[in-house]
Write an enzyme that holds these catalytic residues in place. Structure first.
Site, PDB file in Angstrom:
ATOM      1  N   CYS A  45      -5.681  59.172  14.743  1.00 45.69           N
ATOM      2  CA  CYS A  45      -4.763  58.501  15.680  1.00 45.69           C
ATOM      3  C   CYS A  45      -5.230  57.085  15.973  1.00 45.69           C
ATOM      4  O   CYS A  45      -4.412  56.166  16.121  1.00 45.69           O
ATOM      5  CB  CYS A  45      -4.698  59.248  17.007  1.00 45.69           C
ATOM      6  SG  CYS A  45      -4.173  60.944  16.876  1.00 45.69           S
TER       7      CYS A  45
HETATM    8  C1  BEZ Z   1      -7.239  62.761  14.560  1.00 44.22           C
HETATM    9  O1  BEZ Z   1      -6.357  62.074  15.081  1.00 44.22           O
HETATM   10  O2  BEZ Z   1      -8.195  62.269  14.005  1.00 44.22           O
HETATM   11  C2  BEZ Z   1      -7.150  64.246  14.620  1.00 44.22           C
HETATM   12  C3  BEZ Z   1      -6.533  64.856  15.677  1.00 44.22           C
HETATM   13  C4  BEZ Z   1      -6.500  66.226  15.719  1.00 44.22           C
HETATM   14  C5  BEZ Z   1      -7.045  66.974  14.699  1.00 44.22           C
HETATM   15  C6  BEZ Z   1      -7.623  66.338  13.612  1.00 44.22           C
HETATM   16  C7  BEZ Z   1      -7.686  64.957  13.573  1.00 44.22           C
END
Ligand code: BEZ
Length: 211
Positions: A45
């Protein structure tokens, strides 16, 4: 609630990093991309939000606003923004919804319990100027989105809303398009003065009409 293409995007009020909003009022007659993030302070994200901040002008060129959502409180969003600026070179320059009570996530069916009870999946909703949902895509949490693809689909949606055409596989703005199958050859000749090539009666190719 399941949201399908052609539905009116549900309206909602929310706290965001740019103040409280009512969704329909905030977007006005613009197009909008509403996209969810599983959780604050997560790596994928972080890269997505920095990337969208850097290419925001591409959405603006298409009269399209962007708004993110994550199921964490406003204070966390502001703190995370500083991390995004530090690691990605640009902080989010668009509102991020603080959906700690999951009101909007549930309204838009962004929580898929068999994937996670608490985090949203990576949902994308493209909403047009009349508030109709024109595209939905769901990615898993582990895969960052391809924002070039979103821009490409917005180009296609805006073109095919204005002209009786469809766009072929992997089409990009400026490339030839498909004459809408509903048009007769006579109608197509009137609408597309540059002509069209008939590969099959149902597959007629013409230059992009507004190029
Ligand atoms: C991420 O945004 O890196 C992420 C969020 C939830 C699970 C795996 C990755």
């Amino acid at each position: 609630m399941t949201i399908r293409l052609g539905d009116i995007a549900p309206d909602f009020t929310a706290e965001t990093t740019e103040g409280p909003i009512r969704f329909h009022e905030w977007k006005g007659g613009s197009w909008a991309v509403l996209f969810s993030h599983p959780k604050d302070f997560t790596p994928v994200c972080t890269t997505e939000l920095g990337h969208v901040a850097k290419i925001k002008q591409e959405f603006e060129k298409r009269n399209c606003k962007v708004i993110g959502l994550s199921v964490d409180p406003l204070g966390a969003h502001h703190e995370w923004s500083r991390d995004i600026a530090e690691t990605q070179g640009k902080a989010p320059n668009f509102p991020m919804i603080a959906d700690a009570d999951q009101k909007v996530s549930k309204l838009y069916d962004m929580i898929h319990p068999n994937a996670s009870d608490t985090m949203t999946v990576r949902s994308v909703f493209v909403v047009d100027g009349a508030n109709k949902v024109r595209l939905t895509i769901t990615y898993p949490a582990s895969c960052g989105r391809n924002f070039d693809e979103l821009l490409r689909v917005i180009d296609s949606l805006q073109l095919t809303s204005a002209y009786a055409v469809a766009t072929p596989a992997n089409w990009h703005h400026g490339e030839d398009v498909i004459v809408a199958p509903a048009l007769s050859d006579d109608e197509a000749r009137r609408k597309f003065p540059r002509g069209f090539k008939t590969l099959k009666p149902y597959l007629r190719i013409t230059p992009q009409p507004n190029k």
